[in-house]
Design a protein around this motif. Structure first.
Motif, PDB file in Angstrom:
ATOM      1  N   VAL A 239      -9.146   2.732  -2.329  1.00 48.65           N
ATOM      2  CA  VAL A 239      -8.308   1.541  -2.200  1.00 48.65           C
ATOM      3  C   VAL A 239      -7.954   1.308  -0.732  1.00 48.65           C
ATOM      4  N   THR A 240      -7.624   2.381  -0.028  1.00 49.91           N
ATOM      5  CA  THR A 240      -7.294   2.266   1.390  1.00 49.91           C
ATOM      6  C   THR A 240      -8.457   1.669   2.167  1.00 49.91           C
ATOM      7  N   SER A 241      -9.664   2.174   1.925  1.00 52.18           N
ATOM      8  CA  SER A 241     -10.843   1.669   2.611  1.00 52.18           C
ATOM      9  C   SER A 241     -11.041   0.187   2.346  1.00 52.18           C
TER      10      SER A 241
ATOM     11  N   ARG B 220      -2.008  -0.581  -7.408  1.00 50.29           N
ATOM     12  CA  ARG B 220      -1.610   0.671  -8.052  1.00 50.29           C
ATOM     13  C   ARG B 220      -0.401   0.406  -8.944  1.00 50.29           C
ATOM     14  N   ASN B 221      -0.134   1.341  -9.869  1.00 48.51           N
ATOM     15  CA  ASN B 221       1.007   1.197 -10.773  1.00 48.51           C
ATOM     16  C   ASN B 221       2.327   1.043 -10.024  1.00 48.51           C
TER      17      ASN B 221
ATOM     18  N   HIS C  74       0.868  -1.180   0.000  1.00 46.92           N
ATOM     19  CA  HIS C  74       0.000   0.000   0.000  1.00 46.92           C
ATOM     20  C   HIS C  74       0.899   1.223   0.000  1.00 46.92           C
ATOM     21  N   PHE C  75       1.136   1.786  -1.176  1.00 46.68           N
ATOM     22  CA  PHE C  75       2.123   2.848  -1.336  1.00 46.68           C
ATOM     23  C   PHE C  75       1.469   4.222  -1.480  1.00 46.68           C
ATOM     24  N   LYS C  76       0.514   4.523  -0.609  1.00 46.70           N
ATOM     25  CA  LYS C  76      -0.108   5.839  -0.610  1.00 46.70           C
ATOM     26  C   LYS C  76      -0.465   6.215   0.815  1.00 46.70           C
ATOM     27  N   ARG C  77      -0.112   7.434   1.211  1.00 48.39           N
ATOM     28  CA  ARG C  77      -0.352   7.850   2.589  1.00 48.39           C
ATOM     29  C   ARG C  77      -1.770   8.353   2.822  1.00 48.39           C
TER      30      ARG C  77
ATOM     31  N   GLY D  16     -13.828   4.734  -9.595  1.00 50.31           N
ATOM     32  CA  GLY D  16     -13.193   3.466  -9.884  1.00 50.31           C
ATOM     33  C   GLY D  16     -14.197   2.363  -9.604  1.00 50.31           C
ATOM     34  N   PHE D  17     -14.323   2.004  -8.359  1.00 54.92           N
ATOM     35  CA  PHE D  17     -15.379   1.073  -7.936  1.00 54.92           C
ATOM     36  C   PHE D  17     -16.400   1.876  -7.141  1.00 54.92           C
TER      37      PHE D  17
END
Length: 355
Positions: free
Chosen positions: A22-24, A78-79, A14-17, A257-258
């Motif tokens: 996506v986090t949820s 994620r990319n 998980h590369f986003k702060r 997205g979703f």
């Protein structure tokens, strides 16, 4: 907390702060996957401390195969997570199988298509997202935690005093054009004067680049004399009780997205009116649990909201929505389906090693 890698067969980077859809998804899904016996760890920033994590110092441990399998699955969303997986598998020669979950509903860039082509397996979160993929894939729809998101039980006491006794219609998410917050506000300005028992609440972060957009909405509300009935609550600490406070939830996004919020609302016993962005149309039973309208179509959105400002109709749709989510969108369904994909990837490697 960290854990030995010996029993771990799946890494979920998980590369986003910042908080995102996506986090949820990850926050809800991983505890359910572990309840089902899967050895899985997250890896990276931006996730709460209660989730099991692999530390950076443990990264070299991925060269050693897990105890019960000949590979681990690197499950990217994620990319940058796909790229990291490629480096670990193809450059560092770690025994990894790469899985990518795609939620995007648009044509992918050439770079993204190249990354996807290097994956060992691909999952789409809905049929529409899958239609943009150029590779074989499995459709696995997101689920929602039915214990975290549930109808009101009479124990929720955190509603502001001045909102007690009011029927609430809400719109949650970042306040910006993409999310259709302006469409919701416009509909409320038009509909609330004829529906005095209803009050609108907007929960979500306003980032600096969208502050002018939010200021314009507040000015429109003030000109209509509805400042006390269309309330900006900002980014709330826990959104779950707010779903239970609502009689109607509106998801007016222009693109997604979703998009989990309609599922979270229906799981909470709340009727939903949504655009057809993301996977919303695949979640809602038209006319029973709510309504779906074309994304960006203000007139259709306003009319659909108006139909559900009848309290008994909204209440009935909310009950049906809860039943629908329990039957078709429980988080355990998603966890089991992903488990089957993980098993197939690991089994492929194990068969190959015995040949």
């Amino acid at each position: 907390m960290s854990q030995s890698l010996e029993e771990i067969t799946v890494i979920a980077p998980h590369f986003k702060r910042r908080l995102s859809g996506v986090t949820s998804t990850v926050i809800q899904l991983i505890p359910e996957q572990r309840r089902q016996g899967l050895g899985i760890l997250t890896f990276g920033p931006g996730l709460p401390g209660h989730l099991p994590k692999m530390r950076w110092a443990q990264l070299p441990g991925l060269w050693k195969r897990p105890k019960a399998a000949s590979d681990r699955v690197w499950h990217a969303r994620r990319n940058n997570e796909m790229l990291a997986g490629l480096i670990l598998r193809d450059v560092c020669r770690m025994p990894l199988k790469l899985l990518f979950t795609s939620a995007a509903q648009r044509n992918h860039s050439r770079y993204t298509r190249w990354l996807i082509s290097k994956m060992d397996a691909v999952v789409a979160t809905n049929a529409k997202s899958g239609s943009f993929l150029k590779v074989p894939h499995t459709v696995i729809r997101h689920g929602v935690d039915l214990e975290l998101f549930h109808p009101a039980d009479g124990m929720d006491t955190d509603l502001p005093e001045d909102l007690h006794g009011r029927l609430l219609v809400g719109c949650f998410g970042r306040v910006r054009h993409q999310k259709g917050t302006d469409l919701f506000v416009r509909a409320m300005i038009e509909l609330l004067p004829q529906n005095p028992q209803w009050t609108a609440v907007i929960c979500g972060r306003i980032t600096p680049e969208h502050s002018g957009f939010a200021d314009q909405l507040r000015a429109d509300i003030a000109r209509a004399g509805l400042t006390d009935r269309i309330r900006f609550l900002g980014e709330v600490g826990d959104i779950k009780p707010w779903y239970r406070h609502l009689a109607l939830y509106v998801a007016p996004s222009r693109n997604e997205g979703f998009g989990l919020t309609p599922l979270e609302a229906m799981a909470s016993g709340t009727a939903v009116v949504a655009s057809d962005a993301g996977a919303y149309a695949e979640m809602i039973v038209e006319g029973e649990t709510g309504a779906v309208v074309p994304a960006g179509d203000y007139d259709r959105l306003r009319d659909a909201i108006s139909d559900f400002l009848v309290p008994e109709k909204a209440k009935l749709a909310g009950r049906k929505g809860r039943d629908h989510v329990v039957e078709s969108f429980g988080l355990q369904h998603e966890a089991r389906a992903l488990g089957n994909v993980y098993d197939s990837l690991i089994q492929q490697r194990m068969v190959a090693t015995h040949e």
